[in-house]
Design a protein around this motif. Sequence first.
Motif, PDB file in Angstrom:
ATOM      1  N   ASP A 272       0.910  -1.217  -0.040  1.00 47.90           N
ATOM      2  CA  ASP A 272      -0.127   0.087   0.010  1.00 47.90           C
ATOM      3  C   ASP A 272       0.744   1.176  -0.068  1.00 47.90           C
ATOM      4  O   ASP A 272       0.449   2.064  -0.634  1.00 47.90           O
ATOM      5  CB  ASP A 272      -0.859  -0.054   1.247  1.00 47.90           C
ATOM      6  N   MET A 273       1.960   1.247   1.071  1.00 50.97           N
ATOM      7  CA  MET A 273       2.745   2.386   0.652  1.00 50.97           C
ATOM      8  C   MET A 273       3.483   2.498  -0.462  1.00 50.97           C
ATOM      9  O   MET A 273       3.729   3.781  -0.952  1.00 50.97           O
ATOM     10  CB  MET A 273       4.012   2.023   2.034  1.00 50.97           C
TER      11      MET A 273
ATOM     12  N   SER B  99       2.295   1.812  -3.440  1.00 46.81           N
ATOM     13  CA  SER B  99       1.490   2.443  -4.348  1.00 46.81           C
ATOM     14  C   SER B  99       1.366   4.033  -4.184  1.00 46.81           C
ATOM     15  O   SER B  99       1.120   4.708  -5.077  1.00 46.81           O
ATOM     16  CB  SER B  99       0.059   1.677  -4.425  1.00 46.81           C
ATOM     17  N   ARG B 100       1.178   4.321  -2.829  1.00 45.45           N
ATOM     18  CA  ARG B 100       1.133   5.799  -2.458  1.00 45.45           C
ATOM     19  C   ARG B 100       2.369   6.383  -2.782  1.00 45.45           C
ATOM     20  O   ARG B 100       2.264   7.618  -3.458  1.00 45.45           O
ATOM     21  CB  ARG B 100       1.080   5.855  -0.856  1.00 45.45           C
ATOM     22  N   ILE B 101       3.353   5.669  -2.616  1.00 48.63           N
ATOM     23  CA  ILE B 101       4.788   6.623  -3.072  1.00 48.63           C
ATOM     24  C   ILE B 101       4.879   6.710  -4.391  1.00 48.63           C
ATOM     25  O   ILE B 101       5.321   7.681  -5.117  1.00 48.63           O
ATOM     26  CB  ILE B 101       5.963   5.603  -2.674  1.00 48.63           C
ATOM     27  N   ALA B 102       4.175   5.585  -5.442  1.00 46.04           N
ATOM     28  CA  ALA B 102       4.178   5.898  -6.713  1.00 46.04           C
ATOM     29  C   ALA B 102       3.530   6.974  -7.070  1.00 46.04           C
ATOM     30  O   ALA B 102       3.647   7.961  -8.162  1.00 46.04           O
ATOM     31  CB  ALA B 102       3.862   4.699  -7.539  1.00 46.04           C
ATOM     32  N   SER B 103       2.100   7.164  -6.413  1.00 48.74           N
ATOM     33  CA  SER B 103       1.502   8.275  -6.752  1.00 48.74           C
ATOM     34  C   SER B 103       2.053   9.643  -6.425  1.00 48.74           C
ATOM     35  O   SER B 103       1.809  10.789  -7.239  1.00 48.74           O
ATOM     36  CB  SER B 103       0.018   8.140  -6.317  1.00 48.74           C
ATOM     37  N   LEU B 104       2.731   9.600  -5.575  1.00 49.66           N
ATOM     38  CA  LEU B 104       3.281  10.829  -4.765  1.00 49.66           C
ATOM     39  C   LEU B 104       4.508  11.391  -5.865  1.00 49.66           C
ATOM     40  O   LEU B 104       4.790  12.462  -6.288  1.00 49.66           O
ATOM     41  CB  LEU B 104       3.906  10.634  -3.628  1.00 49.66           C
ATOM     42  N   GLN B 105       5.207  10.175  -6.403  1.00 51.19           N
ATOM     43  CA  GLN B 105       6.212  10.527  -7.304  1.00 51.19           C
ATOM     44  C   GLN B 105       5.741  11.096  -8.869  1.00 51.19           C
ATOM     45  O   GLN B 105       6.329  11.918  -9.255  1.00 51.19           O
ATOM     46  CB  GLN B 105       6.928   9.111  -7.772  1.00 51.19           C
ATOM     47  N   GLU B 106       4.610  10.529  -9.135  1.00 50.94           N
ATOM     48  CA  GLU B 106       3.632  11.165 -10.230  1.00 50.94           C
ATOM     49  C   GLU B 106       3.562  12.517 -10.001  1.00 50.94           C
ATOM     50  O   GLU B 106       3.527  13.429 -11.028  1.00 50.94           O
ATOM     51  CB  GLU B 106       2.422  10.419 -10.441  1.00 50.94           C
TER      52      GLU B 106
END
Length: 161
Positions: A45-46, A48-55
């Motif tokens: 879950d973290m 996926s959150r990090i991936a969205s933050l990187q985007e």
Amino acid sequence: MSDIYGILGICLLSFLLISSFFRGRSKRRARHQAEPGSMGEIVGDMASRIASLQEEIFRLRSENEDLRGAQSMGAPPPHDFDEFMAEKMSNEFRERTRLETAMKIMGVTSPWTVGELKVAFRERVKIFHPDQGGTAQQFTELQAAYEELKPFSKPDGAATH
């Protein structure tokens, strides 16, 4: 804007610390991924959150570069950025319209070579020159269209398609 970068940086640093902690424990992580509510699920879950933050970081950086580029071209402050972009798009539309009008006056289609433009100009001069029955305004428009299109001409040896 810098506050957002700070928050995103802290989130990214937290992710890196957590991921380095779990990197050496891959067997345990694999075992926990199957269990619901396990550490593996939390890490996933973290991630996926990090991936969205990187985007989001990428999007904000590109927006920041656009703003800086616009300001270096004399754009107004960021709160007027939408108005600046609308004016820029309007100017680009006017430029395109000006070129299309010049192409109609000259009777050329895109892409054209320098030679094609000269031939078209000479043919039109025979029609629109004031001594040949045209008006001074028509001849002036023809000259302006020729000057407008000259920088966009391809060299004579260039292939047209």
